[in-house]
Design a protein around this motif. Sequence first.
Motif, PDB file in Angstrom:
ATOM      1  N   GLY A  41      12.894  -9.657  10.693  1.00 17.20           N
ATOM      2  CA  GLY A  41      11.591  -9.930  10.097  1.00 17.20           C
ATOM      3  C   GLY A  41      10.442  -9.439  10.962  1.00 17.20           C
ATOM      4  O   GLY A  41       9.472  -8.853  10.461  1.00 17.20           O
ATOM      5  N   ALA A  42      10.537  -9.647  12.261  1.00 26.56           N
ATOM      6  CA  ALA A  42       9.484  -9.190  13.174  1.00 26.56           C
ATOM      7  C   ALA A  42       9.403  -7.666  13.185  1.00 26.56           C
ATOM      8  O   ALA A  42       8.306  -7.092  13.171  1.00 26.56           O
ATOM      9  N   ILE A  43      10.540  -7.012  13.184  1.00 28.99           N
ATOM     10  CA  ILE A  43      10.551  -5.542  13.176  1.00 28.99           C
ATOM     11  C   ILE A  43       9.991  -5.013  11.857  1.00 28.99           C
ATOM     12  O   ILE A  43       9.250  -4.021  11.842  1.00 28.99           O
ATOM     13  N   GLN A  44      10.306  -5.673  10.764  1.00 32.90           N
ATOM     14  CA  GLN A  44       9.761  -5.256   9.476  1.00 32.90           C
ATOM     15  C   GLN A  44       8.246  -5.424   9.440  1.00 32.90           C
ATOM     16  O   GLN A  44       7.534  -4.585   8.874  1.00 32.90           O
ATOM     17  N   ASP A  45       7.736  -6.508  10.040  1.00 36.85           N
ATOM     18  CA  ASP A  45       6.290  -6.708  10.106  1.00 36.85           C
ATOM     19  C   ASP A  45       5.619  -5.596  10.909  1.00 36.85           C
ATOM     20  O   ASP A  45       4.565  -5.087  10.522  1.00 36.85           O
ATOM     21  N   ILE A  46       6.228  -5.228  12.021  1.00 27.06           N
ATOM     22  CA  ILE A  46       5.677  -4.151  12.844  1.00 27.06           C
ATOM     23  C   ILE A  46       5.692  -2.839  12.071  1.00 27.06           C
ATOM     24  O   ILE A  46       4.721  -2.087  12.074  1.00 27.06           O
ATOM     25  N   ASN A  47       6.780  -2.573  11.377  1.00 32.46           N
ATOM     26  CA  ASN A  47       6.880  -1.353  10.580  1.00 32.46           C
ATOM     27  C   ASN A  47       5.834  -1.334   9.472  1.00 32.46           C
ATOM     28  O   ASN A  47       5.219  -0.295   9.201  1.00 32.46           O
ATOM     29  N   THR A  48       5.606  -2.462   8.838  1.00 33.09           N
ATOM     30  CA  THR A  48       4.598  -2.554   7.777  1.00 33.09           C
ATOM     31  C   THR A  48       3.208  -2.258   8.329  1.00 33.09           C
ATOM     32  O   THR A  48       2.429  -1.528   7.709  1.00 33.09           O
ATOM     33  N   GLN A  49       2.906  -2.805   9.498  1.00 34.60           N
ATOM     34  CA  GLN A  49       1.601  -2.550  10.107  1.00 34.60           C
ATOM     35  C   GLN A  49       1.447  -1.084  10.493  1.00 34.60           C
ATOM     36  O   GLN A  49       0.376  -0.494  10.307  1.00 34.60           O
ATOM     37  N   GLN A  50       2.497  -0.488  11.013  1.00 34.73           N
ATOM     38  CA  GLN A  50       2.446   0.932  11.384  1.00 34.73           C
ATOM     39  C   GLN A  50       2.239   1.804  10.143  1.00 34.73           C
ATOM     40  O   GLN A  50       1.451   2.748  10.159  1.00 34.73           O
ATOM     41  N   THR A  51       2.942   1.480   9.071  1.00 27.57           N
ATOM     42  CA  THR A  51       2.820   2.246   7.833  1.00 27.57           C
ATOM     43  C   THR A  51       1.414   2.126   7.248  1.00 27.57           C
ATOM     44  O   THR A  51       0.830   3.123   6.808  1.00 27.57           O
ATOM     45  N   ALA A  52       0.864   0.917   7.260  1.00 29.78           N
ATOM     46  CA  ALA A  52      -0.491   0.712   6.736  1.00 29.78           C
ATOM     47  C   ALA A  52      -1.512   1.485   7.564  1.00 29.78           C
ATOM     48  O   ALA A  52      -2.437   2.094   7.007  1.00 29.78           O
ATOM     49  N   ALA A  53      -1.355   1.482   8.878  1.00 26.40           N
ATOM     50  CA  ALA A  53      -2.280   2.220   9.741  1.00 26.40           C
ATOM     51  C   ALA A  53      -2.169   3.723   9.485  1.00 26.40           C
ATOM     52  O   ALA A  53      -3.186   4.422   9.446  1.00 26.40           O
ATOM     53  N   ASP A  54      -0.949   4.217   9.300  1.00 31.24           N
ATOM     54  CA  ASP A  54      -0.764   5.644   9.001  1.00 31.24           C
ATOM     55  C   ASP A  54      -1.418   6.034   7.677  1.00 31.24           C
ATOM     56  O   ASP A  54      -2.054   7.083   7.571  1.00 31.24           O
ATOM     57  N   LYS A  55      -1.258   5.179   6.662  1.00 29.85           N
ATOM     58  CA  LYS A  55      -1.869   5.457   5.360  1.00 29.85           C
ATOM     59  C   LYS A  55      -3.387   5.467   5.458  1.00 29.85           C
ATOM     60  O   LYS A  55      -4.058   6.303   4.848  1.00 29.85           O
ATOM     61  N   MET A  56      -3.937   4.538   6.241  1.00 31.92           N
ATOM     62  CA  MET A  56      -5.394   4.495   6.394  1.00 31.92           C
ATOM     63  C   MET A  56      -5.888   5.715   7.167  1.00 31.92           C
ATOM     64  O   MET A  56      -6.943   6.273   6.841  1.00 31.92           O
ATOM     65  N   ASN A  57      -5.132   6.150   8.164  1.00 33.68           N
ATOM     66  CA  ASN A  57      -5.502   7.360   8.901  1.00 33.68           C
ATOM     67  C   ASN A  57      -5.485   8.584   7.989  1.00 33.68           C
ATOM     68  O   ASN A  57      -6.387   9.423   8.047  1.00 33.68           O
ATOM     69  N   GLN A  58      -4.463   8.682   7.151  1.00 33.61           N
ATOM     70  CA  GLN A  58      -4.399   9.789   6.192  1.00 33.61           C
ATOM     71  C   GLN A  58      -5.560   9.729   5.206  1.00 33.61           C
ATOM     72  O   GLN A  58      -6.141  10.753   4.847  1.00 33.61           O
ATOM     73  N   GLY A  59      -5.888   8.518   4.768  1.00 32.02           N
ATOM     74  CA  GLY A  59      -7.011   8.350   3.858  1.00 32.02           C
ATOM     75  C   GLY A  59      -8.332   8.738   4.500  1.00 32.02           C
ATOM     76  O   GLY A  59      -9.217   9.306   3.845  1.00 32.02           O
ATOM     77  N   LEU A  60      -8.475   8.456   5.772  1.00 34.22           N
ATOM     78  CA  LEU A  60      -9.695   8.842   6.484  1.00 34.22           C
ATOM     79  C   LEU A  60      -9.785  10.356   6.603  1.00 34.22           C
ATOM     80  O   LEU A  60     -10.850  10.943   6.399  1.00 34.22           O
ATOM     81  N   LEU A  61      -8.671  10.994   6.897  1.00 33.72           N
ATOM     82  CA  LEU A  61      -8.667  12.448   7.032  1.00 33.72           C
ATOM     83  C   LEU A  61      -8.929  13.163   5.711  1.00 33.72           C
ATOM     84  O   LEU A  61      -9.545  14.229   5.692  1.00 33.72           O
ATOM     85  N   THR A  62      -8.466  12.586   4.628  1.00 31.07           N
ATOM     86  CA  THR A  62      -8.663  13.223   3.327  1.00 31.07           C
ATOM     87  C   THR A  62      -9.963  12.804   2.653  1.00 31.07           C
ATOM     88  O   THR A  62     -10.291  13.302   1.581  1.00 31.07           O
ATOM     89  N   GLY A  63     -10.693  11.867   3.254  1.00 33.19           N
ATOM     90  CA  GLY A  63     -11.974  11.445   2.708  1.00 33.19           C
ATOM     91  C   GLY A  63     -11.888  10.305   1.718  1.00 33.19           C
ATOM     92  O   GLY A  63     -12.884   9.940   1.109  1.00 33.19           O
TER      93      GLY A  63
END
Length: 104
Positions: A41-63
Amino acid sequence: MVDSITNSVLAPLQNSGAAPSQAAAPTPYEVTNSFASYLTGAIQDINTQQTAADKMNQGLLTGQVQDMSQVMIASQKAALSLDLAVQIRNKAIDAYQEIMRMQI
């Protein structure tokens, strides 16, 4: 921010000896009381946070995301949770090595 990460990782360990509360809905790792389920569960939470941060970074780069502060907060939360997991892993390895050095 650090408190929420710490609570999400340590809460199942702190409540393991107490009776479960009927008022709160169980978290994914309170359903079973095995260490493996807590760790998964803890590893899944960390993975979820990493994925959300990556998506937000991609969204920032694409505007698509205009608020850079939200991207930075998500990135920092992901980085802190990963750092916490690495430190816990290091402490567990140190404890294991100390136990292996003990003479019987």
